[in-house]
Each structure stands twice: as C-alpha cells, then as structure tokens.
Design an enzyme around this catalytic site. Structure first.
Site, PDB file in Angstrom:
ATOM      1  N   GLU A  49       0.857  -1.348   0.166  1.00 17.85           N
ATOM      2  CA  GLU A  49      -0.182  -0.298  -0.642  1.00 17.85           C
ATOM      3  C   GLU A  49       0.760   1.379   0.416  1.00 17.85           C
ATOM      4  O   GLU A  49       0.656   2.101   0.683  1.00 17.85           O
ATOM      5  CB  GLU A  49      -0.692   0.088   1.385  1.00 17.85           C
ATOM      6  CG  GLU A  49      -1.728  -1.096   1.412  1.00 17.85           C
ATOM      7  CD  GLU A  49      -2.581  -1.187   2.943  1.00 17.85           C
ATOM      8  OE1 GLU A  49      -3.662  -1.171   1.893  1.00 17.85           O
ATOM      9  OE2 GLU A  49      -2.088  -1.268   3.699  1.00 17.85           O
TER      10      GLU A  49
ATOM     11  N   CYS B  69     -11.276   1.626   7.104  1.00 18.62           N
ATOM     12  CA  CYS B  69     -10.930   2.849   7.243  1.00 18.62           C
ATOM     13  C   CYS B  69     -11.282   4.436   6.618  1.00 18.62           C
ATOM     14  O   CYS B  69     -11.979   5.357   7.334  1.00 18.62           O
ATOM     15  CB  CYS B  69      -9.283   2.528   7.522  1.00 18.62           C
ATOM     16  SG  CYS B  69      -8.599   2.326   5.878  1.00 18.62           S
TER      17      CYS B  69
END
Lengths: 596, 596
Positions: free
Chosen positions: A278, A371
């Site tokens: 990521e 998230c």
C-alpha cells in the site's frame, strides 16, 4: 443550488453516509468490542484489532455534523458512545477494546503493529472536533485522560517509542490547540523526532520504509512506504513545525512535498502506486491500473496540503487540495452515499477481479478493514472549514463553491456553478461598512485565463483591496476549456496516452458510454480533434471527442513494430472521474491511448 | 566452444553454482534442520518451514550432474544426504524436518500452507533424477516410502486433500514413469481433480485463485493466482493427461496455455505481473517495472512447455521453451554462477530500491526463501535433456547448440555459434549406414527466412528425410537480423515503446553503456534508424541504434499535450537481457520509448 457541488456532498453525508456508518458500527461489532470491556456483550472481539478507530472517526464526523446543525439521532449517538467510552476507559486513562479484553498482556508491548497510539489519535481528533463544535466536553475529558497517560508514559524521560502507524502526532497538536496544554505539543514533537531511528525495527516483509522508520523525517528526501502512514506523519510534522516555530522541520516537509507532488502523485491527486505494501513506489512509478490510491491516503493528502497552505500560503497546496478533493476523494463515495472505494485506480480493464485486494470494480458498502468510509464521513462533515481563510488583511477563498461565508470582515454570498462553470460572483456584506480589506479569490493553477470584473488578472489569487460597502459585488471568471494533458516522459505507464480534464475535474471513459461491442480497452483518442463540452445524464458537463476503435483480435502479444492498422472512427464521451462506476460495474480509463 | 552457450551455462553450474548451493545448505541451516530429527544438531529450526525443498532441489541437481560425469564431492553429498534422510524418515515414510521436530502436532493439519506435499514432491523429483542417472537406488527407496504413505493417506478412499502449493502432481507422475507403479499416477490424477473445489478454503488475503482452488482446472479458462503454483500445477496436469490418455484434461491445459502465452507472458518469457501475491494479473497487465517474473516461474514455464511439446509436438511450445530459457531463466544467474535474481523485472529505474521485496538491483548470493537458486541448478544440470527428441521416424532438434547428440538413429555433431549466429551445421554418423530416417531441425518462430543447404525452407521444422551415410552434413541457416518489436495494443505498460531482439535473445539498455550524465530513464529509440549488429565486451553480439536524449528537468508531472521538445542525438548500445547487472547495479530497460 445551495452550497453547490461541495454542499451536495455534505448533504449526502448528512442524509446517507453518517447513518450508514452508525449502522455499520453496530453490525460489524465495533461498538460491541467496546461494550465487552465493562458491559454485557457478545462473546468475541470482531474485526481488525484497530477497529476502535472506526468508532472514533465516526464520532468525529458526528461531532463536526452537530457543529453544523442539531440532530437528535446523532446527539444520542455522541452521548451514548461517550458514556460507553467513559465506562470502558481504564482508571489511568488507557482505552483500547482489543488490548483491554483478550490481549491485556500485550498492552503497549508491540507498538510496531498495535495501532494503540493510532487509535488514541483518532479518539483525540474526535474530541477536538466535539470541542470545536461545542458539543463534547465529556468526550474531550476522555481524550485528555488518555493523552495525559501518553505524556506520562512516552514524554521526555519516559519510554522511547513511536507508533507503527502515524496519526497521534497531528492529533496531539490539535489537542494542544484546543486546550493550550503544552505537554501535548511536546509529545507530538518528540514522536516526530524519535521516528527514523530504528525504534520499530526492520519490518521483515516490507522494510522499515513501510512505516517511515528508515530515516528521520528531517533527513528524508523522498516520500516512501505505506502512503497513509507517510501522509498522516507529514500532516503532523507540519503541525509540530508551525506550533514550535521549527523552520528546519517545515523545510523537511516542503522537501518531501516536492518529492510527493513532483514525482509520485496520480493525476487524480491520489497516492500509493503499489498494492503489495500500500506504498509509494519509485519516482514516476504511477501505473493507472495498479494504482492503490487508497481513499484514506487522499484524505491524508488533503489534510497535509491544508496544513502546508496555512503554514505558507503557497498556491500549489491549494491546487493539490482541490485536485485531490474533486477526484481522488470525491470518487470514493457512490452517488447514494453508502458505497465506497478503498482503492481508486485510474484504469480498470474489462473483466477485472480485484475483490481480494480491496480493488473491486464496484464500490462496496463496507470493508473488513473499514478505515475509509468513516474517514470520508469526517472529512465531508467538516468540508466547509476548508473553503476559505481569514487574516487581519482580509479573506482568502481557496475553494470556489456556492454558499455563504461568514468572516470577521463580513459575509460573502457566493453564486457559482463551479466546478461545472468558471464564473464566480461574490456579493459582500462588510461587517463594518467602509472598512478596507482584501478579498483574495484563488486562481487555480489549471486556469490559463481569468478576469476579475471583466479585467484580465494573473497570479495566484485575484485580489480586491478596497473599501467595502454593503452590496458590493465582485465577479471572477475562470476560463474553463477542456484540457488534454500528458504525463512527464518518465511516467512510463501513461506514455502514448492523454487525459481529459476540465477545471479541477479529471474525466474518464467508461464502458457504460460505449456500445457493447466496443470495449473501452480498444479505443484511442484523436488528440487533433476538438473536445466538445456537452450536457450529460450523469453530469452537467461531459466531454465529447473523436476517437478510433480497433478490434485487436488476432494480434499477437508481441510483433514487429509497424504502423497501426486503420480503425473505425467512434465518438467518445468522457465523464467526470469522480462519478465513475455509478451506472454499472465496468471498464474505465482516465489515460486514453492516442490515435497514432 | 564445446557445447556452445548452453554448454557454458552447464559448466558454470558445475564449476560454481552446485558447490555454492552445497555450501549455502550448510550455512543456512537446511541440512541441520534435517539433522535435528535424529542427530545431534544446533538448537533451532532455521529458514522457511519448507526449507527441506532446497535440499531436495539441490539433490536433484547433484543427481543430474552425476549422470553426466563422476564427481567425488557430489557423490559424497548424495550419499551423506541420502543417509541423513534415511535416518530422519519416520517408519511410516513421513519426512519433513519442520513438522517432525517442533511442530509434530500440526503434521498434515493444514495442507493449505504446510508445503508438506510440495516438499515431498521435490524429494520425489530428486529421487527420479537419481534413478534416471543410475546413482540413487537408496534415495528412490526413501522417496517411494513417502509416496506410498501419500497413496495410503490421500489415495482413493482416503483423505480428500490437496497441497496449497502444487508440485506433487508432476513428481508423482514422474515417479510412476520410473517405477511403473500405477497408484502414483492415480494419486496425481486425484490431486488434479480434487483441486478447485474449495478444499483449501478461501485464502483470506489473496483469494482462492492464489492457489488455483477457485475452479477445477478442467473448467478454468484463465491462468490465475500465484504464478509458480499455477505453472507447476499445469506441468502436472499435462503429465497426468498424457499418462492417462485424458484428452479433455489436455484440452484444458491447452486452453490455459493460450491464456498464459497470448495474454500474460512477458517478452522474456517470464510470468507474474504482481508483487503482492506473486501472481498473474489481468490479461495484458504486463508492467515491465513491476514484473515479478520469478525465476522459479520461468523454470516452471520451461517444464510446462517441454511437456506440451512432448505431448503435442506443437511448435509454439518449443518457441516459448527457447524464449524463457535464453531470457527469463538465463538472466537469473550471474556470470560468476553464485548470484541470483529472485524477481526478473524488465525495467529498473535509476535509484530503485527493491531489496525488501526480492527485487534488488543486483543478484544476491542467497535468499531467506531460497527456492530459486537450487531450482536453477537442477535445470542447468539437466539442460542437455531438452535439446532434442527422438522417435521411430527420426531425430528432432529443438534447441540449437553446439555439441554432440547421441540417438538410436545415430550421432549428430553440431557446430554453431547459436544464438549469436544462425548457421547450424549438423554432421551425421548414422547408427546403421544406409538407414532412412528424418532429421528435423527447428525453425524458430522468430525466424522469417531460413535455408537448408542453401535452399529456402519454411514451416516449423526443416526436415531432411533421407538415407544417411557416415559423414553426411546438413547446413541450416537461420537469418538473424535484429528485430524491433512492439507490444499488443492492450499491453498498456509498453505503449509507445519498442524492444530490440535478435534471434532468441531479448536485448536491453543498461546505464553501464551510457555516459553518467545521460540516464537510461531519459533516452528514446529512433525506430526509423537501422539497428547495427556489433561485437561488445559483455557479449559477442551487441546492438547499436540511434536514439535521443532529453533531460526532463523542469518538466511538470502533468502538462498540456504537446510535441516533444527536441533532444540530443545519442548512440545507444543494447546488450543481451540475460547479461544485465553483471557490470554494476544500475538502471535497465527492455522496452525503450520511441522517439516521437
């Protein structure tokens, strides 16, 4: 259209996203996790070990929302959740449902992955929002008890430790701003300076760059590692630099900003080129198809740019703020407000299946690591805060949108169809008629021709310095032709392609606008043709341009270089990127190959 | 040059790689892990839980090598290691140092990640190599005891289970070929058919595609998931199909072959477009910079293509066999034979740091997961096996190389500088003078013009069907001009680029061939200029071509589409890809942007 496009996003957040988040927190077990600490609640912890942060982000969104308008359901959620946190909090201030229940022995034991400080940071940010909205003294007390514990434990003379996931830094500075309590700022500064000295150890799979522990931020010259971590850290770095007057720290942030925005930013303002970790990639490594471009990273970039803008007044920061808001962030939420992208690629091939890597071809209603949705909710609920700033010298409007802006100098009533149209009309009602101050209206970096009351203006802001009387009107006109842009020659992944933009909006081709037998994978753009601006069903403004379709059936994977085979002319319609995947899941591309 | 380039690779394997592997197995603890089962040995298990497989691959390499020539050190290693395995093996045949020592309670408990069957497969392959080389009856007995246990446990009526990492399938068929014991083949067939029915569960992070359990191989129409797993599986699928006469299974393999080689294969023959899950990507998703292109996947592709070639005689399989051998595989090993790439990208930017993801800019001497080095060693030690085949009708030469080939029909003495030169001279000494048979010499797919004894020939093989007398000579001449190739229009990542090839070799640009102030990142290729063939220091044949250098300093990341700025002409030298990174670590690219 009260509030314009930005206002419509806020209304959607009010009408759909917030209640959706509240519902999901129950259904996904986040609230039950907290109830398990003291109340009777279902057996097992559910979700990610940092699932508390979703509660806190939602609390923050609710707090911002209550600052805008009363809402009984949201007030009840704020009260009930605050009461739950009060009950759950340890007497020393510690609060984390994962470690207080089944993993008490691991409390503070492994900062590298525990996210304890990360969760604390989001609790603090929720409390700051509540305090600023005037709705949450109790929540602020909960947050301060935890923050005081952090100061005791990690402050000067205490444990040398940093969190594997930055977030606490900016939260502590914000708490300092709300409370004036200096130890919070000092601890934030300490966390910034402790990072990069190997306290977290070498992450075995991803390396220490993953959590920005490979080098102190003051020495770093390249944004690196997990994009959200890097960007949250840099928001905190600017906060610390500003509040402590640390010029060298701000220099470091500026240097890293250039690394990010000169070499590692997608056209949509998104960040994160690699799915594996990521993470940011090498400079100019910006594949549209493999863009990770996490929604949270876009939000983090927004927060960082806002802080850079406040710290320096620099115009490029406002440009990036706008770019990421209208594209990287806006595209994350569905038109119905209850479906979200985690990853926001700039290219999706026909038949793509990315569901196992948080890159599905449709927005989902929630994620196992959720998230992003409440992160979007907290930004949208506070969006009005980022439209303008005020100083003793006057008012600076950074994001053009319809609406009313109240300032100490007076009220601005703004009429505009921005971003669909570049005309912005500002009616001024000065607080003190006859007072002189400067109204500064941003001229976006993308705009090549602007007029103010019919007179050409250049520069970063169109400034009107005058004595204001009630009823004064200023008219800014930003020329907004469609633009055809190319990537830097080192951005290998978009070579031979162009993208269509208009104003702050990036456009894209979607399969939904093509006949079934013409795949978006097989069309090219004739850049010599004019781009026409038209009205569409999906958006007030779509772009129409000539292209070519070639069916590549029978073409080998590799063959001698030769001129392209002739194709069939085809009319292409490009729609705003932020609206993609709202009609049907299907292929999409921002970067369109050029007809040879 | 006895044996030509292929022979030189075998000699390097003999002289450097094999002893390096033996040394590493001691230093990295692989042998100690096995000693821990029964002998006195150091305290802790070391390395990956499937570290036994590195021992078995090395044993296989040693066995093949001993089939070629005697070697005291290698014989001692074979004997000692076999004795160690005999001592270590459980009375029921089980053998796995990780599960026999500290993890006995988990034996057979979690096939999805245990690699127990994977390790068993490599043990069996080592034993098959020993049997075929006539050096290892004892090793074969060890392997059979384990294989018999597998038949008992997993055979018809036993446990329904498959390994998370395919490998056992092809190994069992090979063991059947060596022993004639049908239950081994039946178990391999059973493993193939049990796969794809969800026995492994949904891999939480990567999805069931990761280990090819998402759909039965007979129904699959796309290669997917972890590339090595997929390709090992398909080698086993072909083995099962051939030995059981299962035409529909061979059809499935053929269909998946087309998926792989029409849409998911790098120009170097490598596979695996994604680092995240070491996996195939979407069709045409072939980024040169983010190519995972694992050495083991290239070896697996070689094994699969060899089996497809034997099963069908198809010419494309030989082309892919050659392509991956000379590029994807050959590039993995350093000139000194003791350093290896795990990942084999086709593009490396200046300043790249990929050490934390097994994509360093230099070959390393070993890896924490050291699957690749001994895998390369076992292939190189058996390379001669893949040069030619023989049937009742005659001899078929698939890989042109200098050397002597002994067949039932007679001996071929081949003189050639291939792949540097396309002339191949074959002197025939027939076993029975005056006997008629057909000599078939492959005309590679890349070759557009070939002559046999001066007469133009076309087709897949140049065939000479005649009565052979001692001293008969056949001369094949394959035209070998440099070629400039482009990617399929859907291969977005190489749009606007071309690659240089000559014969089976892919070429690349390396920073080492450019002045320090001209980065390989900033040069383009003038495809209208002729490509000159010259001699170089690194290789007998390098390619020289005209290009342009543009310093992009000051160019924004995105800007309006415009004609390229003029650049400076520069002479470019391209070197064989398989030799890259042997002079200095530095930037490299196979796909070169075209001068506009």
């Amino acid at each position: 259209d009260e509030g314009g496009l930005l206002g419509s996003w806020q209304r959607r957040n009010t009408d759909a996203t917030l209640s959706h988040c509240l519902k999901q927190l129950e259904e996904s077990g986040n609230l039950d996790n907290l109830r398990r600490i003291t109340d009777s609640a279902p057996a097992a912890f559910r979700g990610m070990w940092f699932a508390d942060s979703d509660v806190y982000k939602t609390l923050e969104a609710v707090a911002w929302e209550l600052g805008r308008r009363p809402d009984t359901a949201l007030e009840q959620f704020l009260d009930a959740t605050t009461a739950l946190l009060e009950r759950a909090q340890d007497s020393d201030g510690y609060l984390n449902s994962y470690f207080q229940t089944d993993h008490r022995d691991q409390q503070w034991a492994e900062l590298v992955w525990s996210h304890e400080l990360y969760c604390a940071g989001h609790l603090i940010q929720a409390a700051v929002a509540a305090a600023r909205s005037g709705v949450g003294d109790r929540l602020l007390r909960v947050a301060r008890r935890f923050a005081d514990l952090l100061v005791d434990r990690f402050g000067e003379g205490g444990t040398d430790g940093v969190c594997g996931h930055p977030e606490i830094e900016t939260a502590l500075v914000e708490l300092y701003r709300v409370t004036g309590h200096r130890p919070y700022l000092d601890l934030a500064a300490r966390f910034v300076d402790l990072r990069g000295h190997g306290l977290l150890g070498d992450e075995p799979k991803f390396g220490a760059r993953y959590y920005q522990d490979h080098t102190p931020v003051r020495d770093a010259d390249e944004v690196a590692g997990h994009a959200v971590r890097q960007l949250y850290l840099l928001a905190g770095v600017v906060d610390v630099a500003v509040e402590t007057g640390d010029a060298s720290l701000l220099d470091a942030a500026t240097r890293l900003w250039e690394s990010a925005f000169d070499t590692k930013t997608y056209l949509t303002g998104a960040h994160g080129s690699r799915h594996r970790d990521e993470a940011f990639g090498d400079p100019y490594e910006l594949p549209p198809d493999r863009a990770y471009a996490e929604s949270c990273a876009a939000i983090a970039s927004f927060a960082w740019n806002w802080r850079m803008l406040l710290a320096t007044g620099g115009h490029r920061y406002a440009d990036e703020l706008e770019r990421v808001l209208y594209n990287g962030i806006a595209g994350s939420t569905s038109l119905d407000g209850t479906h979200f992208f985690y990853s926001n690629p700039l290219h999706l091939r026909t038949g793509h299946d990315g569901s196992h890597e948080d890159a599905p071809s449709q927005r989902l209603s929630w994620y196992s690591c959720a998230c992003c949705p409440p992160n979007l909710a907290r930004l949208m609920a506070s969006l009005q805060s980022y439209v303008a700033t005020t100083t003793e010298a006057g008012v600076q409007v950074h994001l053009h949108t319809a609406g009313r802006i109240a300032t100490p100098h007076g009220e601005l009533a703004i009429r505009t169809e921005y971003p669909w149209d570049g005309r912005v009309t500002v009616s001024v009602t000065p607080a003190t008629p006859g007072a002189a101050w400067t109204l500064a209206l941003r001229i976006p970096g993308w705009c090549e021709s602007a007029t103010l009351d019919g007179v050409p203006v250049t520069g970063e802001y169109a400034e009107v310095n005058r004595v204001w009387e009630p009823g004064d009107v200023v008219r800014l006109e930003l020329a907004m032709p469609a633009r055809v842009v190319a990537g830097h020659p080192r951005v290998d992944a978009v070579r031979g392609c162009a993208a269509l933009l208009r104003g702050p909006l990036v456009y894209c081709l979607e399969q939904a606008d093509l006949p079934d037998d013409v795949l978006v994978d097989d069309v090219t753009l004739d850049a010599r043709a004019a781009v026409d601006v038209g009205a569409g069903d999906l958006a007030p403004v779509v772009l129409r341009v000539a292209g070519t379709h070639r069916d590549p059936a029978g073409t080998p994977l590799y063959e001698p270089l030769a001129a392209s085979a002739p194709g069939t002319p085809i009319a292409l319609t490009a729609v705003p990127y932020f609206l993609w995947a709202n009609r049907s899941p299907g292929a999409m591309r921002v970067w369109i190959p050029l007809t040879a």
